[in-house]
Enzyme design. Sequence first.
Site, PDB file in Angstrom:
ATOM      1  N   ASN A 192       0.852  -1.184   0.000  1.00  0.00           N
ATOM      2  CA  ASN A 192       0.000   0.000   0.000  1.00  0.00           C
ATOM      3  C   ASN A 192       0.890   1.236   0.000  1.00  0.00           C
ATOM      4  O   ASN A 192       2.038   1.175   0.438  1.00  0.00           O
ATOM      5  CB  ASN A 192      -0.906   0.016   1.242  1.00  0.00           C
ATOM      6  CG  ASN A 192      -1.879   1.178   1.229  1.00  0.00           C
ATOM      7  OD1 ASN A 192      -2.443   1.525   0.178  1.00  0.00           O
ATOM      8  ND2 ASN A 192      -2.076   1.812   2.378  1.00  0.00           N
ATOM      9  N   HIS A 247       0.859   5.270   1.343  1.00  0.00           N
ATOM     10  CA  HIS A 247       0.152   6.185   2.243  1.00  0.00           C
ATOM     11  C   HIS A 247       0.836   7.548   2.170  1.00  0.00           C
ATOM     12  O   HIS A 247       2.069   7.619   2.207  1.00  0.00           O
ATOM     13  CB  HIS A 247       0.183   5.629   3.669  1.00  0.00           C
ATOM     14  CG  HIS A 247      -0.611   6.458   4.627  1.00  0.00           C
ATOM     15  ND1 HIS A 247      -1.978   6.334   4.759  1.00  0.00           N
ATOM     16  CD2 HIS A 247      -0.242   7.444   5.475  1.00  0.00           C
ATOM     17  CE1 HIS A 247      -2.414   7.202   5.647  1.00  0.00           C
ATOM     18  NE2 HIS A 247      -1.377   7.887   6.099  1.00  0.00           N
ATOM     19  N   SER A 296       4.850   6.870   2.181  1.00  0.00           N
ATOM     20  CA  SER A 296       5.402   5.586   2.621  1.00  0.00           C
ATOM     21  C   SER A 296       4.770   4.455   1.833  1.00  0.00           C
ATOM     22  O   SER A 296       3.552   4.443   1.632  1.00  0.00           O
ATOM     23  CB  SER A 296       5.073   5.340   4.103  1.00  0.00           C
ATOM     24  OG  SER A 296       5.455   6.429   4.916  1.00  0.00           O
ATOM     25  N   ASP A 353      -2.526   0.666   7.947  1.00  0.00           N
ATOM     26  CA  ASP A 353      -1.231   1.361   7.815  1.00  0.00           C
ATOM     27  C   ASP A 353      -0.186   0.829   8.795  1.00  0.00           C
ATOM     28  O   ASP A 353       0.624   1.587   9.332  1.00  0.00           O
ATOM     29  CB  ASP A 353      -1.405   2.885   8.046  1.00  0.00           C
ATOM     30  CG  ASP A 353      -2.403   3.490   7.082  1.00  0.00           C
ATOM     31  OD1 ASP A 353      -2.482   3.023   5.940  1.00  0.00           O
ATOM     32  OD2 ASP A 353      -3.106   4.437   7.481  1.00  0.00           O
TER      33      ASP A 353
HETATM   34  C1  GRF Z   1      -2.921   8.715  -2.819  1.00  0.00           C
HETATM   35  O1  GRF Z   1      -2.635   9.887  -2.110  1.00  0.00           O
HETATM   36  C2  GRF Z   1      -2.597   7.529  -1.957  1.00  0.00           C
HETATM   37  O2  GRF Z   1      -1.519   7.724  -1.100  1.00  0.00           O
HETATM   38  C3  GRF Z   1      -3.836   7.368  -1.147  1.00  0.00           C
HETATM   39  O3  GRF Z   1      -4.882   7.703  -2.020  1.00  0.00           O
HETATM   40  C4  GRF Z   1      -4.408   8.541  -3.061  1.00  0.00           C
HETATM   41  C5  GRF Z   1      -4.707   7.841  -4.327  1.00  0.00           C
HETATM   42  O4  GRF Z   1      -4.481   8.606  -5.452  1.00  0.00           O
HETATM   43  N1  GRF Z   1      -3.888   6.066  -0.535  1.00  0.00           N
HETATM   44  P1  GRF Z   1      -4.633   7.899  -6.872  1.00  0.00           P
HETATM   45  O5  GRF Z   1      -6.000   7.236  -6.910  1.00  0.00           O
HETATM   46  O6  GRF Z   1      -3.505   6.914  -7.013  1.00  0.00           O
HETATM   47  O7  GRF Z   1      -4.542   9.003  -7.877  1.00  0.00           O
END
Ligand code: GRF
Length: 197
Positions: free
Chosen positions: A106, A108, A140, A149
């Site tokens: 994932n 974050h 991260s 997370d």
């Molecule tokens: C990103 O900021 C990611 O860190 C978070 O959600 C957002 C997703 O953006 N988990 P995208 O859909 O990849 O444009």
Amino acid sequence: MKLGFLASHNGSNMQAIIDACRSGQIKAAPVVVISNNPDSGALQRARRESIPACHLSSRSHPDPAALEQAILQALQQHETELVILAGYMKKLGPAIISAYRNRILNIHPSLLPAYGGHGMYGEKVHHAVLQAGEKETGASVHLVDEHYDNGRILAQTRVPVQPSDNINTLAARVLQQEHELYVQTVADIVTGKLPLP
Ligand code: GRF
């Protein structure tokens, strides 16, 4: 290596990884995109890229256990080896986490463990960073376990907070760095430079 994606919204992180697969920067193949949101940009991107795309959600599968099995089956049917969460807003069930233990990533938008955990997502992260007066934030990439997370952090990048920042400017600066970080981390996993446990 075969990559399966789960994404809820725009899917720009997913697109960055797909682009890197197409260009050869990541020596892997995107094989399936799953979204809980039938209108997501992520599903549209998948169709544009001719990657099998499925909408699986509580709408398609009202029973949570059936939904979890459907997601797992879609991943396995396409022989997914590494699962990439890219803005996926749902918690994965335990059967998926155990089937893909240490093989789910994932991203974050903070320097975890700061500004992570239940309820800390999207703009809320950047809002909290600005409220706290932080001079620095980041992104991260981590392994996914049963808790929000919480899994092992694999890679981080630092991003300065400017005095003039608002949520939008900060989110945009972090997102740009997320794309680079996620691509590089997946590339390093695929080559074995970053070994997974
Ligand atoms: C990103 O900021 C990611 O860190 C978070 O959600 C957002 C997703 O953006 N988990 P995208 O859909 O990849 O444009």
